[in-house]
Design a protein around this motif. Sequence first.
Motif, PDB file in Angstrom:
ATOM      1  N   ILE A   1     -39.543 -16.649  28.041  1.00  0.00           N
ATOM      2  CA  ILE A   1     -38.924 -15.476  27.084  1.00  0.00           C
ATOM      3  C   ILE A   1     -40.018 -14.393  27.784  1.00  0.00           C
ATOM      4  CG2 ILE A   1     -37.393 -15.101  25.654  1.00  0.00           C
ATOM      5  CD1 ILE A   1     -36.569 -17.279  26.927  1.00  0.00           C
ATOM      6  N   LEU A   2     -41.244 -14.592  26.416  1.00  0.00           N
ATOM      7  CA  LEU A   2     -41.919 -13.137  26.994  1.00  0.00           C
ATOM      8  C   LEU A   2     -41.787 -12.259  28.036  1.00  0.00           C
ATOM      9  CD1 LEU A   2     -44.280 -14.007  24.356  1.00  0.00           C
ATOM     10  CD2 LEU A   2     -42.253 -12.538  23.832  1.00  0.00           C
ATOM     11  N   GLY A   3     -42.220 -13.218  29.134  1.00  0.00           N
ATOM     12  CA  GLY A   3     -42.088 -12.369  30.471  1.00  0.00           C
ATOM     13  C   GLY A   3     -40.965 -12.387  31.453  1.00  0.00           C
ATOM     14  N   MET A   4     -39.834 -12.988  31.018  1.00  0.00           N
ATOM     15  CA  MET A   4     -38.293 -12.224  31.088  1.00  0.00           C
ATOM     16  C   MET A   4     -38.396 -11.234  30.296  1.00  0.00           C
ATOM     17  SD  MET A   4     -34.895 -14.127  30.981  1.00  0.00           S
ATOM     18  CE  MET A   4     -35.156 -13.927  29.601  1.00  0.00           C
ATOM     19  N   THR A   5     -38.703 -11.422  29.885  1.00  0.00           N
ATOM     20  CA  THR A   5     -37.880 -10.121  28.657  1.00  0.00           C
ATOM     21  C   THR A   5     -39.159  -8.280  28.654  1.00  0.00           C
ATOM     22  OG1 THR A   5     -37.726 -11.424  26.531  1.00  0.00           O
ATOM     23  CG2 THR A   5     -37.431  -9.096  26.583  1.00  0.00           C
TER      24      THR A   5
ATOM     25  N   TRP B   1     -40.313  -8.439  31.642  1.00  0.00           N
ATOM     26  CA  TRP B   1     -40.417  -7.918  33.435  1.00  0.00           C
ATOM     27  C   TRP B   1     -38.918  -7.533  33.750  1.00  0.00           C
ATOM     28  CZ3 TRP B   1     -41.757  -6.320  37.271  1.00  0.00           C
ATOM     29  CH2 TRP B   1     -40.989  -6.355  38.623  1.00  0.00           C
ATOM     30  N   GLY B   2     -38.161  -7.699  32.629  1.00  0.00           N
ATOM     31  CA  GLY B   2     -36.568  -7.009  32.773  1.00  0.00           C
ATOM     32  C   GLY B   2     -36.683  -5.417  31.975  1.00  0.00           C
ATOM     33  N   LEU B   3     -37.556  -5.773  30.789  1.00  0.00           N
ATOM     34  CA  LEU B   3     -37.574  -4.109  30.686  1.00  0.00           C
ATOM     35  C   LEU B   3     -37.879  -2.918  31.545  1.00  0.00           C
ATOM     36  CD1 LEU B   3     -37.662  -4.717  26.844  1.00  0.00           C
ATOM     37  CD2 LEU B   3     -35.623  -4.628  27.556  1.00  0.00           C
ATOM     38  N   PHE B   4     -39.462  -3.963  31.848  1.00  0.00           N
ATOM     39  CA  PHE B   4     -39.742  -3.017  32.596  1.00  0.00           C
ATOM     40  C   PHE B   4     -38.947  -2.598  33.946  1.00  0.00           C
ATOM     41  CE2 PHE B   4     -43.014  -2.468  36.379  1.00  0.00           C
ATOM     42  CZ  PHE B   4     -44.042  -1.294  36.171  1.00  0.00           C
ATOM     43  N   GLN B   5     -38.250  -3.235  33.930  1.00  0.00           N
ATOM     44  CA  GLN B   5     -37.170  -2.736  35.888  1.00  0.00           C
ATOM     45  C   GLN B   5     -36.768  -1.832  34.855  1.00  0.00           C
ATOM     46  OE1 GLN B   5     -36.217  -6.396  38.232  1.00  0.00           O
ATOM     47  NE2 GLN B   5     -36.852  -7.388  36.245  1.00  0.00           N
ATOM     48  N   ILE B   6     -36.122  -1.835  33.767  1.00  0.00           N
ATOM     49  CA  ILE B   6     -35.449  -1.228  33.395  1.00  0.00           C
ATOM     50  C   ILE B   6     -35.424   0.236  32.616  1.00  0.00           C
ATOM     51  CG2 ILE B   6     -33.248  -0.467  31.039  1.00  0.00           C
ATOM     52  CD1 ILE B   6     -32.704  -3.435  31.815  1.00  0.00           C
ATOM     53  N   PHE B   7     -36.585   0.359  32.425  1.00  0.00           N
ATOM     54  CA  PHE B   7     -37.024   1.882  31.940  1.00  0.00           C
ATOM     55  C   PHE B   7     -38.182   2.351  32.737  1.00  0.00           C
ATOM     56  CE2 PHE B   7     -35.302  -0.574  27.614  1.00  0.00           C
ATOM     57  CZ  PHE B   7     -34.762   0.506  27.638  1.00  0.00           C
ATOM     58  N   VAL B   8     -38.444   1.408  33.251  1.00  0.00           N
ATOM     59  CA  VAL B   8     -40.415   1.816  34.464  1.00  0.00           C
ATOM     60  C   VAL B   8     -39.883   2.229  35.499  1.00  0.00           C
ATOM     61  CG1 VAL B   8     -42.729   1.839  34.251  1.00  0.00           C
ATOM     62  CG2 VAL B   8     -41.971   0.743  32.628  1.00  0.00           C
ATOM     63  N   LEU B   9     -38.957   1.495  36.258  1.00  0.00           N
ATOM     64  CA  LEU B   9     -38.725   1.541  37.432  1.00  0.00           C
ATOM     65  C   LEU B   9     -37.398   1.857  37.394  1.00  0.00           C
ATOM     66  CD1 LEU B   9     -40.204  -1.854  38.666  1.00  0.00           C
ATOM     67  CD2 LEU B   9     -41.315  -0.213  39.159  1.00  0.00           C
TER      68      LEU B   9
ATOM     69  N   LEU C   1     -36.057 -10.398  18.823  1.00  0.00           N
ATOM     70  CA  LEU C   1     -35.298  -8.548  19.164  1.00  0.00           C
ATOM     71  C   LEU C   1     -35.414  -8.361  20.766  1.00  0.00           C
ATOM     72  CD1 LEU C   1     -37.096  -7.130  16.190  1.00  0.00           C
ATOM     73  CD2 LEU C   1     -34.735  -8.130  16.503  1.00  0.00           C
ATOM     74  N   GLY C   2     -36.867  -8.854  21.990  1.00  0.00           N
ATOM     75  CA  GLY C   2     -36.316  -8.675  23.223  1.00  0.00           C
ATOM     76  C   GLY C   2     -34.677  -9.088  23.678  1.00  0.00           C
ATOM     77  N   THR C   3     -34.684 -10.576  23.668  1.00  0.00           N
ATOM     78  CA  THR C   3     -33.880 -11.245  24.081  1.00  0.00           C
ATOM     79  C   THR C   3     -32.750 -10.304  23.741  1.00  0.00           C
ATOM     80  OG1 THR C   3     -35.318 -13.348  24.045  1.00  0.00           O
ATOM     81  CG2 THR C   3     -32.421 -13.282  24.329  1.00  0.00           C
ATOM     82  N   ILE C   4     -32.523 -10.341  22.165  1.00  0.00           N
ATOM     83  CA  ILE C   4     -31.174  -9.509  21.870  1.00  0.00           C
ATOM     84  C   ILE C   4     -30.922  -7.906  23.003  1.00  0.00           C
ATOM     85  CG2 ILE C   4     -29.914  -8.011  20.252  1.00  0.00           C
ATOM     86  CD1 ILE C   4     -30.781 -10.421  18.548  1.00  0.00           C
ATOM     87  N   VAL C   5     -32.370  -7.164  22.925  1.00  0.00           N
ATOM     88  CA  VAL C   5     -32.132  -6.055  23.764  1.00  0.00           C
ATOM     89  C   VAL C   5     -32.199  -5.609  24.815  1.00  0.00           C
ATOM     90  CG1 VAL C   5     -33.134  -4.200  24.248  1.00  0.00           C
ATOM     91  CG2 VAL C   5     -33.306  -4.333  21.935  1.00  0.00           C
ATOM     92  N   LEU C   6     -32.599  -6.703  26.218  1.00  0.00           N
ATOM     93  CA  LEU C   6     -32.522  -7.273  27.696  1.00  0.00           C
ATOM     94  C   LEU C   6     -30.772  -7.457  27.444  1.00  0.00           C
ATOM     95  CD1 LEU C   6     -33.530  -7.077  29.953  1.00  0.00           C
ATOM     96  CD2 LEU C   6     -34.824  -9.549  29.569  1.00  0.00           C
TER      97      LEU C   6
ATOM     98  N   GLN D   1     -16.554 -20.381  29.205  1.00  0.00           N
ATOM     99  CA  GLN D   1     -17.432 -19.626  28.930  1.00  0.00           C
ATOM    100  C   GLN D   1     -18.390 -20.153  30.200  1.00  0.00           C
ATOM    101  OE1 GLN D   1     -18.737 -17.730  27.406  1.00  0.00           O
ATOM    102  NE2 GLN D   1     -19.084 -18.491  25.349  1.00  0.00           N
ATOM    103  N   ALA D   2     -18.982 -18.991  30.474  1.00  0.00           N
ATOM    104  CA  ALA D   2     -19.816 -18.358  31.157  1.00  0.00           C
ATOM    105  C   ALA D   2     -21.456 -19.225  30.608  1.00  0.00           C
ATOM    106  CB  ALA D   2     -20.287 -17.150  31.517  1.00  0.00           C
ATOM    107  N   SER D   3     -22.284 -18.953  31.667  1.00  0.00           N
ATOM    108  CA  SER D   3     -23.736 -19.712  31.399  1.00  0.00           C
ATOM    109  C   SER D   3     -23.854 -18.399  30.072  1.00  0.00           C
ATOM    110  CB  SER D   3     -24.517 -19.443  32.474  1.00  0.00           C
ATOM    111  OG  SER D   3     -26.283 -19.648  31.499  1.00  0.00           O
ATOM    112  N   THR D   4     -25.183 -19.240  29.533  1.00  0.00           N
ATOM    113  CA  THR D   4     -25.511 -18.864  28.332  1.00  0.00           C
ATOM    114  C   THR D   4     -26.365 -17.465  28.354  1.00  0.00           C
ATOM    115  OG1 THR D   4     -27.834 -20.031  28.824  1.00  0.00           O
ATOM    116  CG2 THR D   4     -26.159 -21.029  27.290  1.00  0.00           C
ATOM    117  N   ALA D   5     -26.893 -16.852  26.819  1.00  0.00           N
ATOM    118  CA  ALA D   5     -27.484 -15.488  27.121  1.00  0.00           C
ATOM    119  C   ALA D   5     -28.721 -15.762  27.440  1.00  0.00           C
ATOM    120  CB  ALA D   5     -27.529 -15.282  25.909  1.00  0.00           C
ATOM    121  N   VAL D   6     -29.601 -16.802  28.185  1.00  0.00           N
ATOM    122  CA  VAL D   6     -30.198 -17.399  28.256  1.00  0.00           C
ATOM    123  C   VAL D   6     -30.520 -17.165  29.960  1.00  0.00           C
ATOM    124  CG1 VAL D   6     -32.619 -18.410  28.567  1.00  0.00           C
ATOM    125  CG2 VAL D   6     -32.104 -17.666  26.443  1.00  0.00           C
ATOM    126  N   GLY D   7     -29.522 -18.359  30.286  1.00  0.00           N
ATOM    127  CA  GLY D   7     -29.147 -18.216  31.542  1.00  0.00           C
ATOM    128  C   GLY D   7     -29.143 -17.492  32.486  1.00  0.00           C
TER     129      GLY D   7
END
Length: 670
Positions: free
Chosen positions: A183-187, A189-197, A277-282, A310-316
């Motif tokens: 979860i921490l790695g996914m969050t 990496w996702g925020l890095f792609q959005i805000f940095v890359l 918080l990381g999951t909700i923000v992402l 319902q679609a897949s869960t938020a984590v999915g």
Amino acid sequence: MNALDALKRLLVGRKLASAQMGETLLPKRIALPVFASDALSSVAYAPDEILLTLSLAGMAGYGFSWKIGIVVAVVMLVVVTSYRQTVHAYPSGGGDYEVATVNLGPNAGLTVASALMVDYVLTVAVSVSSGIQNAEAALPFIQGHEGPIAAVMIMVLMLLNLRGVKESGTIFAIPTYCFMVGILGMTAWGLFQIFVLGQELRAPTADWQVIGTNPQYTAMTGFAMVALLARAFSSGCAALTGVEAISNGVPAFREPKSRNAATTLGLLGGVAVTMLLGTIVLANKVGVRLIDEHGGSYYVLPDGTQRHEQASTAVGQLATTVFSDFRPAFYFVIIATMIILFLAANTAFNGFPVLGSILARDSYLPKQLHSRGDRLAYSNGIVLLACAAAGLVLAFNASVTALIQLYVVGVFVSFTVSQTGMLKHWTRHLRTETDPARRATMQRSRVINAIGLTMTGVVLVIVLVSKFTHGAYLAIIAMALVFAAMKLVRHHYDMVTEETRIKSNSDRVLPSRIRNVVFVHQLNKPTVRALMFAKAARASSVDAVTVSVDTAETQQLIEDWDAAELGVRLRVLASPYRELTSPFIEYIRGLRSDNPRDVVNVFIPEYVVGHWWEQLLHNQTALLIRTRLHFMSGVMVTSVPYQLKSSRERFSQDDPLAWRSEVEHDRATY
């Protein structure tokens, strides 16, 4: 060792002696996954419940998700800080129950205990159900069979926990840490792609519109808006469940227990808040959309078609989006999430049995819950929790949305009452403490608990108001029933204690005579053995009694008895209505009424069989007689066992010398 014992050893492990208790104590690295898996795993479903509730307002509701997440995180940090005070003040493991009982009285303690017990059952049900729901992203065939599969998983968790706290904790540690890394790695990496890359990540549902069906909510104004946000907040507060488990489990930590428990609490708070918080923000950034499948909202796809599933869960959805080009990472996150949700129930499997043991010690629950099993775990409490949770997931078909409405109420009841008790605890100690340094520490602790009381009290009111009609009333009813049941159990134990207390020397008066009576159904080895035991007991008199239900058989028995020359007269009781037990019971009652100071000892021969089905064919009359005699004052019942061949063949491995001597004794005697 027979087959059942071998199977038990295989499933549970070797027995541990009481002196090995120290071997079961936990270091912090194991204690974190054991006691914090529930709070950590809530990251997998708390964001879902926030987004799902906000979907009732349509697209406008999703803008509040990160704000609600921040408020939930603040409450969690305050509660964690408050419980660090509890851990230091009450390290014995009683937790909220002990705090409330000592400072507010027994009824307050029982209120906390009933709330926690219901919440622990719901923790297992919700965690496993959420794990099943997340597993559907990778295993679609699960759909439609959620309830039975969830019940099976609960039974597996029960077996793992029966192996002991340390062993189960070691098993659960790796998946818990994998989930944290995932979860921490996914969050990150996702925020890095959005805000940095500067990449644009889009969730699978990002281009779908969400339409709410209730006009009051879709307007997002006035009281309806407040009610919706309060309901979303109360659902998000599921992230706080499990925080109290560490305060109940302090005795399971290695020395210094309080310090290690407080450190583990701090780690729990920091990691859980970061992940939540990381999951909700992402989710907010990539456009994750969830709907209420029960008719509160639905999807409108880009082509204009409606979708109500319902679609897949938020984590999915997040794992699919962030790791779209690296499927191994996607499966790692999904599998780790699925496993941690199953294992999150382990928090309850550690908290419920300990709490049950303490309540049993205080005579509020059956004494069996206070006993440790082969692996020094409270096995009876583990089994009880598993059965209750399995029944719940079957009743609700493992629906997280349905179960979550019952959730959280209990834990915030315990939070609020516990914080009130801690406030009184510090106030009481400040009246007598004179050391300035200690007074300063106590005053700081009192301020922390006062803030905790204020926040948890406000949240409790919000939860009750926002969730009452959606199912929370069922949880309240369950708590009331558990509370009443515990009061009744305590009342029963108090009555038994009072009734059996030695009050005077009259309780020590010896009986005037002991009269032995042997029940005779037929003349055989078991009957002769019972008769010999009765004679060896040196009673005032020995009688052999049979009941005549068939004249010919009775006459033959009398002739055989006389021929055997056993030295005891056979008394025959008439039975006009062919009853066997009633005439014998009336005979014993007559012996008692002749002289109330006499004690009658009834010897009943019984067969010991080796197979369960043989038990159905024997000993039924003996069971009826024994049961009825137990209700008769001044009567003792002695069962005289006779081991049949089937029992000898089955159990001879236990003590072959004993069986050989038994056979030799029979040959020498008969």
